[in-house]
Enzyme design. Structure first.
Site, PDB file in Angstrom:
ATOM      1  NE  ARG A  20      45.087 -40.068 -53.397  1.00 31.17           N
ATOM      2  CZ  ARG A  20      44.628 -39.679 -52.216  1.00 31.17           C
ATOM      3  NH1 ARG A  20      43.434 -39.179 -52.120  1.00 31.17           N
ATOM      4  NH2 ARG A  20      45.359 -39.776 -51.130  1.00 31.17           N
ATOM      5  CG  ASN A  57      44.251 -29.924 -51.137  1.00 33.66           C
ATOM      6  OD1 ASN A  57      43.616 -28.892 -51.274  1.00 33.66           O
ATOM      7  ND2 ASN A  57      43.691 -31.063 -50.781  1.00 33.66           N
ATOM      8  CD  GLN A 114      47.109 -21.268 -45.323  1.00 35.78           C
ATOM      9  OE1 GLN A 114      47.103 -20.937 -44.138  1.00 35.78           O
ATOM     10  NE2 GLN A 114      46.606 -20.503 -46.269  1.00 35.78           N
ATOM     11  CB  VAL A 118      41.072 -31.248 -40.818  1.00 39.42           C
ATOM     12  CG1 VAL A 118      41.328 -31.327 -39.335  1.00 39.42           C
ATOM     13  CG2 VAL A 118      40.627 -29.849 -41.209  1.00 39.42           C
ATOM     14  N   GLY A 119      42.559 -31.030 -43.966  1.00 41.52           N
ATOM     15  CA  GLY A 119      42.278 -31.137 -45.398  1.00 41.52           C
ATOM     16  C   GLY A 119      42.921 -32.375 -45.990  1.00 41.52           C
ATOM     17  CG  ASP A 144      39.534 -42.100 -42.418  1.00 34.31           C
ATOM     18  OD1 ASP A 144      38.583 -42.458 -43.125  1.00 34.31           O
ATOM     19  OD2 ASP A 144      40.382 -41.275 -42.790  1.00 34.31           O
ATOM     20  NE  ARG A 151      33.783 -43.031 -42.810  1.00 29.10           N
ATOM     21  CZ  ARG A 151      34.258 -42.287 -43.784  1.00 29.10           C
ATOM     22  NH1 ARG A 151      35.509 -42.423 -44.171  1.00 29.10           N
ATOM     23  NH2 ARG A 151      33.488 -41.418 -44.400  1.00 29.10           N
ATOM     24  CG  HIS A 164      40.288 -39.606 -45.834  1.00 32.32           C
ATOM     25  ND1 HIS A 164      39.451 -40.243 -44.968  1.00 32.32           N
ATOM     26  CD2 HIS A 164      39.537 -39.205 -46.877  1.00 32.32           C
ATOM     27  CE1 HIS A 164      38.228 -40.220 -45.460  1.00 32.32           C
ATOM     28  NE2 HIS A 164      38.260 -39.594 -46.615  1.00 32.32           N
TER      29      HIS A 164
END
Length: 140
Positions: free
Chosen positions: A4, A11, A18, A35-36, A65, A68, A93
């Site tokens: 992680r 990221n 970005q 969305v990453g 999620d 789900r 997430h």
């Protein structure tokens, strides 16, 4: 897979770049959808690096999620997935996320009035939604 901390570091750099690119080139009214994973953290990094753009136009999508959560409630209520609305996921997430059943509706009725089982919401629904990704990874 990546640890992680490594994922966050990599990221973070990507979404910093970005954000700067958006700040320099994007239309003032552009909408940014991240969305990453971890999407909320990545959206924040991009937003902080695009100070020229409106903060309200940055969004993080924890759609997997949310789906789900909607499916869990639909199955428990014996209803179809599309009948579940106003479902939200608070947090990234990860296992610390909180699926919001308090504002969810099933067929236009508050979910807690359809599924009258607070113990299920607290002890099954919430942890199942929060840990489903890990369960799938372990299976495969």
């Amino acid at each position: 897979g990546m640890e992680r901390a490594d994922l966050l570091s990599q990221n973070g750099e990507i979404f910093q770049i970005q954000g700067r690119a958006l700040n320099e080139s994007a239309n003032d009214d552009c909408k940014v959808l991240v969305v990453g994973n971890p999407c909320n953290t990545n959206a924040l990094i991009a937003m902080e690096n695009a100070p020229r753009l409106k903060r309200k136009n940055f969004h993080a999508l924890t759609r997997l999620d949310e789906n789900r959560a909607k499916c869990q409630m639909a199955v428990k209520a014996g209803k179809f997935y599309t009948s579940v609305t106003r479902t939200a996921i608070w947090g990234n997430h990860s296992t610390t996320q909180v699926p919001d059943f308090l504002n969810a509706k099933i067929g236009g009725i508050p979910a807690m009035n359809v599924i009258k089982d607070i113990e299920w919401f607290k002890n099954e629904f919430t942890p199942t939604v929060a840990t489903r990704g890990g369960a799938l990874i372990k299976k495969w």
